[in-house]
Scaffold this active site. Structure first.
Site, PDB file in Angstrom:
ATOM      1  CG  HIS A 171      -8.530 -20.223  14.574  1.00  0.00           C
ATOM      2  ND1 HIS A 171      -9.067 -21.395  14.083  1.00  0.00           N
ATOM      3  CD2 HIS A 171      -9.570 -19.346  14.717  1.00  0.00           C
ATOM      4  CE1 HIS A 171     -10.382 -21.247  13.960  1.00  0.00           C
ATOM      5  NE2 HIS A 171     -10.709 -20.022  14.334  1.00  0.00           N
ATOM      6  CB  CYS A 207      -5.730 -23.846  11.743  1.00  0.00           C
ATOM      7  SG  CYS A 207      -6.036 -23.471  13.474  1.00  0.00           S
ATOM      8  CG  ASP A 255      -5.804  -4.847   3.284  1.00  0.00           C
ATOM      9  OD1 ASP A 255      -5.504  -4.359   4.387  1.00  0.00           O
ATOM     10  OD2 ASP A 255      -6.349  -4.168   2.385  1.00  0.00           O
ATOM     11  CB  CYS A 299     -10.803 -24.895  12.420  1.00  0.00           C
ATOM     12  SG  CYS A 299      -9.306 -24.073  11.842  1.00  0.00           S
ATOM     13  CG  ASP A 304      -2.029   1.030   1.075  1.00  0.00           C
ATOM     14  OD1 ASP A 304      -2.137   1.645  -0.016  1.00  0.00           O
ATOM     15  OD2 ASP A 304      -2.766   1.252   2.048  1.00  0.00           O
ATOM     16  CB  CYS A 349      -8.330 -26.106  15.375  1.00  0.00           C
ATOM     17  SG  CYS A 349      -8.997 -24.439  15.593  1.00  0.00           S
TER      18      CYS A 349
HETATM   19 ZN   LIG Z   1      -8.296 -23.306  13.767  1.00  0.00          ZN
END
Ligand SMILES: [Zn+2]
Length: 374
Positions: A332, A303, A263, A301, A60, A306
Site C-alpha cells: 500500500h 492498491c 528514494d 486507494c 547508490d 485496499c
Molecule cells: Zn492501498
C-alpha cells in the site's frame, strides 16, 4: 524509486512492483559488495537479472553507508577504509573501486562515490567534504571511461542463460553505457552548494544530478532552501535526484522545488512498523480502534491491499505477527507514493502544480503532526 537496498524491495516481488506502476528500483553498492558480492551478481548477468527486474535500476555508491560507520572508518584523499558491519572485515572504497563495483552490478544509473557529512556540519567541514566529492567525481569519470574502453564487463554470456518467465530477459544490461550521476554536496551552506554545482558542471555534461547530504539531521527549511539553490544552478532539462528523501510531504515539497527523483526506505520500513500513508496523514494499523473497522486502509486507494482487505483484518495480521500484514502495508505505501508522483506529474502537465500541492499539503497536514518540529 522503490528502495531495494539488498536487491529486493522488502516483502515485494517485482511482479507486485510492476502492478503498482513502480518505474525504477534503487540498489546499494555498499551492501551488495559485502553481500552477496558484486562479482557474484555480475556472474549472474548483472543486478537486473539477479533480482528479476527488467525495468531501470539505480545504484547508490555506498558513500552514505560508509560514512555512517562512525568509528569504523578512516577517510583519506584516496578513499575510505572501513570495516564491514556484517563481519568486521576490512575494505577500502575509492572512486575507482566503487566504479568497478557499480559496473559489475550493471545498473542503468550509477552514483558517484562522495564524501557525506552530518546535516548540521559547520562550513569548513562541509567545504572540505564537498570539494573532496568534486575531486572524487573527476576520478569516477576517468575510471568509468577506462572501464568502458575495456568493453563490457566480463559477465556470463547472457545468451547462454535461459529466458526468465514473465520478463524481457535476457537484457543487454551489463554492456549498456550506464549514466553516471554526480552528487551536489555542500551541507546547509548555499554558497557551497552553488560552488559544488558549478564545479560539477565544469567536469562534464551529465545525464542527471544527485542532490546529497540532505535529510541527514538538518531542519526542513534548510533542506528546502538548499533545493532552491540547486534548482537555480542545475540544468532544467536533466533529472534531479534528491537522495534518501521519501516521506509524502517531502516529495511534494521537493517537486515544487524542481526535484524529479526520490528514494527512501520509509514506505516499506513504516509498513513493517504498522504505519500506512493516506491522503489524510499517517494511520497506525496497530491501534485498538481499527479492530472492528471494516474499511480499507485508505478509502481512495485502489492498491491490492485496499481492494481486498479490511483494516480489521490487517490489524489482526499485525497483532499476530503474520508476515502478510507487513507485506500488505508495504504494498500500500509504495503504491501510495507512486500514485502521488503520478498525480504530481499530471498537475505539472496541466499547469496546476502550485494549487495541487497547496491543497494536498493542507489536507495531509490537517491530520498529521510533523514527526520533528526541528
Ligand atoms: Zn492501498
Amino acid at each position: 524509486m522503490a528502495v531495494g537496498t539488498l536487491a529486493t524491495v522488502k516483502s515485494l516481488d517485482p511482479v507486485d512492483l510492476r502492478e503498482i506502476g513502480a518505474q525504477m528500483i534503487l540498489g546499494n553498492a555498499y551492501h551488495l559488495h559485502l553481500r552477496p558480492g558484486d562479482e557474484l551478481i555480475r556472474d549472474f548477468g548483472g543486478l537486473h537479472r539477479f533480482m528479476g527486474w527488467d525495468g531501470p535500476i539505480l545504484t547508490d555508491s555506498g558513500g552514505f553507508q560508509v560514512f555512517s560507520l562512525e568509528g569504523l572508518r578512516t577517510v583519506s584523499e584516496n578513499g575510505v577504509e572501513f570495516r564491514s558491519h556484517i563481519d568486521g572485515s576490512k575494505h577500502v572504497f575509492t572512486p575507482e573501486s566503487v566504479m568497478q563495483i557499480e559496473r559489475n552490478l550493471g545498473a542503468d544509473v550509477i552514483m558517484q562515490f562522495d564524501h557525506v557529512i552530518p546535516g548540521q556540519s559547520e562550513e569548513a567541514k562541509a567545504r572540505d567534504a564537498s570539494e573532496r566529492s568534486v575531486r572524487w567525481l573527476a576520478r569516477c569519470v576517468a575510471a568509468l571511461d577506462a572501464l568502458r574502453r575495456g568493453g563490457p564487463p566480463p559477465t556470463t554470456n547472457l545468451r547462454d542463460l535461459p529466458p526468465l518467465p514473465g520478463t524481457t530477459f535476457p537484457l543487454p544490461a551489463p554492456s549498456h553505457p550506464q549514466a553516471l550521476f554526480p552528487i551536489v554536496q555542500g551541507g546547509i551552506h548555499p554558497q557551497l552548494r552553488r560552488e559544488a554545482a558549478r564545479a560539477i558542471r565544469s567536469i562534464g555534461d551529465f545525464h542527471g544530478f544527485g542532490i546529497g547530504g540532505l535529510s541527514v539531521g538538518e531542519a526542513k527549511p534548510d533542506m528546502y532552501r538548499m533545493l532552491e539553490v540547486a534548482d537555480a544552478e542545475l540544468p532544467r532539462d536533466r533529472p534531479r535526484y534528491l537522495m534518501g528523501v521519501g516521506f509524502p510531504e517531502d516529495l511534494v515539497e521537493g517537486v515544487l522545488r524542481g526535484v524529479d527523483l526520490f528514494d527512501c526506505v520509509a514506505p516499506t520500513r513504516m509498513g513493517r512498523n504498522g504505519a500506512a500513508f493516506t491522503n489524510d496523514g499517517r494511520l497506525n494499523i496497530k491501534r485498538a480502534e481499527f479492530r472492528t473497522d471494516p474499511r480499507p486502509l485508505d478509502e481512495g486507494c485502489d492498491c491490492a491491499a485496499c481492494r481486498r482487505f479490511s483494516r480489521g483484518y490487517i490489524r489482526h495480521l499485525f497483532t499476530s505477527d503474520e508476515i502478510l500484514g507487513l507485506r500488505l502495508l508495504s504494498l500500500h505505501n509504495v503504491h501510495f507514493l507512486v500514485r502521488l508522483m503520478r498525480d504530481a506529474r499530471a498537475a505539472i502537465r496541466a499547469g496546476t502544480i502550485d494549487a495541487w500541492a497547496r491543497d494536498w499539503l493542507a489536507r495531509y497536514h490537517a491530520n498529521t503532526r510533523p514527526v520533528s518540529t526541528a
